[in-house]
Design a protein around this motif. Structure first.
Motif, PDB file in Angstrom:
ATOM      1  N   GLU A  72       0.819  -1.220   0.000  1.00 53.46           N
ATOM      2  CA  GLU A  72       0.000   0.000   0.000  1.00 53.46           C
ATOM      3  C   GLU A  72       0.850   1.266   0.000  1.00 53.46           C
ATOM      4  O   GLU A  72       0.336   2.360  -0.227  1.00 53.46           O
ATOM      5  CB  GLU A  72      -0.898   0.013   1.238  1.00 53.46           C
ATOM      6  CG  GLU A  72      -1.903  -1.135   1.288  1.00 53.46           C
ATOM      7  CD  GLU A  72      -2.606  -1.231   2.627  1.00 53.46           C
ATOM      8  OE1 GLU A  72      -2.083  -0.663   3.610  1.00 53.46           O
ATOM      9  OE2 GLU A  72      -3.663  -1.875   2.694  1.00 53.46           O
ATOM     10  N   GLY A  73       2.138   1.138   0.271  1.00 54.02           N
ATOM     11  CA  GLY A  73       2.978   2.310   0.484  1.00 54.02           C
ATOM     12  C   GLY A  73       3.713   2.780  -0.760  1.00 54.02           C
ATOM     13  O   GLY A  73       3.715   2.129  -1.810  1.00 54.02           O
ATOM     14  N   CYS A  74       4.351   3.935  -0.620  1.00 57.07           N
ATOM     15  CA  CYS A  74       5.126   4.514  -1.717  1.00 57.07           C
ATOM     16  C   CYS A  74       6.113   5.511  -1.116  1.00 57.07           C
ATOM     17  O   CYS A  74       6.086   5.794   0.083  1.00 57.07           O
ATOM     18  CB  CYS A  74       4.210   5.199  -2.730  1.00 57.07           C
ATOM     19  SG  CYS A  74       3.206   6.526  -2.017  1.00 57.07           S
ATOM     20  N   ILE A  75       6.968   6.050  -1.956  1.00 51.72           N
ATOM     21  CA  ILE A  75       8.021   6.950  -1.482  1.00 51.72           C
ATOM     22  C   ILE A  75       7.430   8.150  -0.741  1.00 51.72           C
ATOM     23  O   ILE A  75       7.920   8.555   0.317  1.00 51.72           O
ATOM     24  CB  ILE A  75       8.884   7.430  -2.666  1.00 51.72           C
ATOM     25  CG1 ILE A  75       9.576   6.244  -3.342  1.00 51.72           C
ATOM     26  CG2 ILE A  75       9.912   8.459  -2.200  1.00 51.72           C
ATOM     27  CD1 ILE A  75      10.516   5.474  -2.463  1.00 51.72           C
ATOM     28  N   GLY A  76       6.373   8.733  -1.293  1.00 46.93           N
ATOM     29  CA  GLY A  76       5.774   9.897  -0.647  1.00 46.93           C
ATOM     30  C   GLY A  76       5.250   9.585   0.744  1.00 46.93           C
ATOM     31  O   GLY A  76       5.415  10.381   1.673  1.00 46.93           O
ATOM     32  N   ALA A 130      13.194   4.222  -8.005  1.00 46.48           N
ATOM     33  CA  ALA A 130      11.973   3.658  -8.579  1.00 46.48           C
ATOM     34  C   ALA A 130      11.913   3.914 -10.080  1.00 46.48           C
ATOM     35  O   ALA A 130      11.430   3.074 -10.848  1.00 46.48           O
ATOM     36  CB  ALA A 130      10.740   4.241  -7.884  1.00 46.48           C
ATOM     37  N   GLU A 131      12.414   5.066 -10.497  1.00 46.61           N
ATOM     38  CA  GLU A 131      12.433   5.402 -11.921  1.00 46.61           C
ATOM     39  C   GLU A 131      13.694   4.878 -12.607  1.00 46.61           C
ATOM     40  O   GLU A 131      13.620   4.186 -13.623  1.00 46.61           O
ATOM     41  CB  GLU A 131      12.348   6.921 -12.099  1.00 46.61           C
ATOM     42  CG  GLU A 131      12.332   7.377 -13.551  1.00 46.61           C
ATOM     43  CD  GLU A 131      11.045   6.994 -14.273  1.00 46.61           C
ATOM     44  OE1 GLU A 131      11.051   7.039 -15.525  1.00 46.61           O
ATOM     45  OE2 GLU A 131      10.051   6.648 -13.616  1.00 46.61           O
ATOM     46  N   ASP A 149      -1.848  -4.923 -14.433  1.00 47.37           N
ATOM     47  CA  ASP A 149      -2.269  -5.575 -13.196  1.00 47.37           C
ATOM     48  C   ASP A 149      -2.063  -4.713 -11.949  1.00 47.37           C
ATOM     49  O   ASP A 149      -2.597  -5.035 -10.883  1.00 47.37           O
ATOM     50  CB  ASP A 149      -1.503  -6.895 -13.015  1.00 47.37           C
ATOM     51  CG  ASP A 149      -1.684  -7.836 -14.205  1.00 47.37           C
ATOM     52  OD1 ASP A 149      -2.761  -7.781 -14.832  1.00 47.37           O
ATOM     53  OD2 ASP A 149      -0.746  -8.602 -14.500  1.00 47.37           O
ATOM     54  N   GLY A 150      -1.261  -3.663 -12.069  1.00 45.63           N
ATOM     55  CA  GLY A 150      -1.019  -2.795 -10.917  1.00 45.63           C
ATOM     56  C   GLY A 150       0.091  -3.268 -10.003  1.00 45.63           C
ATOM     57  O   GLY A 150       0.464  -2.551  -9.075  1.00 45.63           O
ATOM     58  N   GLN A 151       0.647  -4.452 -10.274  1.00 41.69           N
ATOM     59  CA  GLN A 151       1.689  -4.976  -9.395  1.00 41.69           C
ATOM     60  C   GLN A 151       2.424  -6.121 -10.086  1.00 41.69           C
ATOM     61  O   GLN A 151       1.812  -6.918 -10.794  1.00 41.69           O
ATOM     62  CB  GLN A 151       1.089  -5.480  -8.074  1.00 41.69           C
ATOM     63  CG  GLN A 151       2.105  -6.036  -7.084  1.00 41.69           C
ATOM     64  CD  GLN A 151       1.462  -6.364  -5.746  1.00 41.69           C
ATOM     65  OE1 GLN A 151       0.617  -5.623  -5.243  1.00 41.69           O
ATOM     66  NE2 GLN A 151       1.865  -7.477  -5.157  1.00 41.69           N
ATOM     67  N   LEU A 169       3.826   2.761  -6.589  1.00 40.61           N
ATOM     68  CA  LEU A 169       5.195   3.058  -6.175  1.00 40.61           C
ATOM     69  C   LEU A 169       5.953   3.759  -7.302  1.00 40.61           C
ATOM     70  O   LEU A 169       6.631   4.775  -7.072  1.00 40.61           O
ATOM     71  CB  LEU A 169       5.917   1.764  -5.786  1.00 40.61           C
ATOM     72  CG  LEU A 169       7.409   1.899  -5.465  1.00 40.61           C
ATOM     73  CD1 LEU A 169       7.599   2.591  -4.127  1.00 40.61           C
ATOM     74  CD2 LEU A 169       8.103   0.546  -5.452  1.00 40.61           C
ATOM     75  N   ILE A 170       5.820   3.244  -8.516  1.00 39.78           N
ATOM     76  CA  ILE A 170       6.541   3.835  -9.642  1.00 39.78           C
ATOM     77  C   ILE A 170       6.018   5.233  -9.949  1.00 39.78           C
ATOM     78  O   ILE A 170       6.798   6.185 -10.118  1.00 39.78           O
ATOM     79  CB  ILE A 170       6.414   2.924 -10.885  1.00 39.78           C
ATOM     80  CG1 ILE A 170       7.034   1.543 -10.612  1.00 39.78           C
ATOM     81  CG2 ILE A 170       7.064   3.583 -12.087  1.00 39.78           C
ATOM     82  CD1 ILE A 170       8.501   1.545 -10.282  1.00 39.78           C
ATOM     83  N   GLU A 171       4.697   5.378 -10.027  1.00 40.07           N
ATOM     84  CA  GLU A 171       4.134   6.681 -10.407  1.00 40.07           C
ATOM     85  C   GLU A 171       4.352   7.723  -9.325  1.00 40.07           C
ATOM     86  O   GLU A 171       4.646   8.888  -9.627  1.00 40.07           O
ATOM     87  CB  GLU A 171       2.650   6.512 -10.728  1.00 40.07           C
ATOM     88  CG  GLU A 171       2.428   5.678 -11.991  1.00 40.07           C
ATOM     89  CD  GLU A 171       0.962   5.474 -12.321  1.00 40.07           C
ATOM     90  OE1 GLU A 171       0.108   5.731 -11.443  1.00 40.07           O
ATOM     91  OE2 GLU A 171       0.671   5.040 -13.462  1.00 40.07           O
TER      92      GLU A 171
END
Length: 249
Positions: A72-76, A130-131, A149-151, A169-171
């Motif tokens: 569920e997480g991401c860099i932000g 990530a990029e 698929d989103g993942q 995560l990527i976006e």
């Protein structure tokens, strides 16, 4: 004893902290899918106790004992967790020690709240990974599957199940890039990098060194050290680097 902080976003962040009396506080920022019980975090905890330094280690949301699922997480989100921890659990300017992804998080903290940073130590820092590492390194099939698929799951030397990588995560990572615009770091910065690191190669550290605008920036390459950077020699170098950046006004 593990304590918990509820962030403004409602996430519960597990942490350990000690008060200490001498010098600026030290905050350890861990890597991707790692937690605050790792070798480097524990070593710095022991060092802080010997030196009577304030020290904070914590788990990002979706990591370790904190709330949420990793996927569920991401860099932000993880940068928000770090900023909340520093804001509510520390006092005054801190020395940020960022390992791998934690180096990217530390740079985001420094950009958002430079008044709270006395100095920084990056251990194989991985800004923009990530990029630049993930998305750019994916095959066409992996990119298509991620968008559809989103993942996807990618193999990892650190997890037999591999790493789940999400489209979010990527976006989200693209919204938090630090190497595409001027990066002012008005404090001492030490970068420690192993030459045998295959996860975050030395070229990343060299790129960060070339890009960052710091009055006191040193890069140390350690021949034969890998991404863990956790041999006794490497751990001693981390503590020495923290001491170096702690003394600056």
């Amino acid at each position: 004893m593990t304590e918990f902080l509820t962030t403004p976003q409602g996430r519960r962040i597990a942490h350990h902290r000690r008060a200490g009396a001498a010098g600026p506080g030290v905050v350890f920022l861990g890597g991707f899918m790692s937690d605050m019980t790792g070798t480097k975090a524990q070593y710095l905890q022991d060092w802080a106790e010997r030196m009577d330094r304030p020290f904070l280690r914590f788990d990002y949301s979706g990591h370790g004992q904190s709330s949420g699922r990793f996927e569920e997480g991401c860099i932000g989100d993880w940068a928000e967790d770090a900023m909340a921890a520093i804001t509510h659990l520390t006092t005054g300017p801190q020395v940020l020690v960022g390992s791998s992804m934690g180096g990217w998080i530390a740079l985001l903290v420094a950009r958002a709240m430079p008044e709270r940073v006395r100095g920084m130590v990056g251990i194989a820092p991985a800004p923009d990974f990530a990029e630049d590492s993930m998305w750019q390194g994916f095959t066409a099939d992996q990119r298509a599957a991620l968008l559809r698929d989103g993942q996807i799951t990618i193999p990892s030397d650190y997890s037999p199940q591999g790493y789940p990588i999400t489209r979010r995560l990527i976006e989200d990572g693209r919204r938090h890039l630090v190497l595409r615009a001027p990066l002012l770091l008005p404090f001492p910065l030490r970068i420690l990098q192993g030459t045998a690191d295959t996860d975050v190669p030395p070229a990343v550290a060299l790129r960060l060194m070339d890009h960052a605008d710091s009055p006191d920036l040193h890069l140390t390459l350690v021949k034969g050290a890998d991404h863990r950077f956790s041999t006794p020699q490497c751990l001693a170098m981390i503590a020495a680097a923290v001491e170096q950046v702690s003394g600056a006004a």
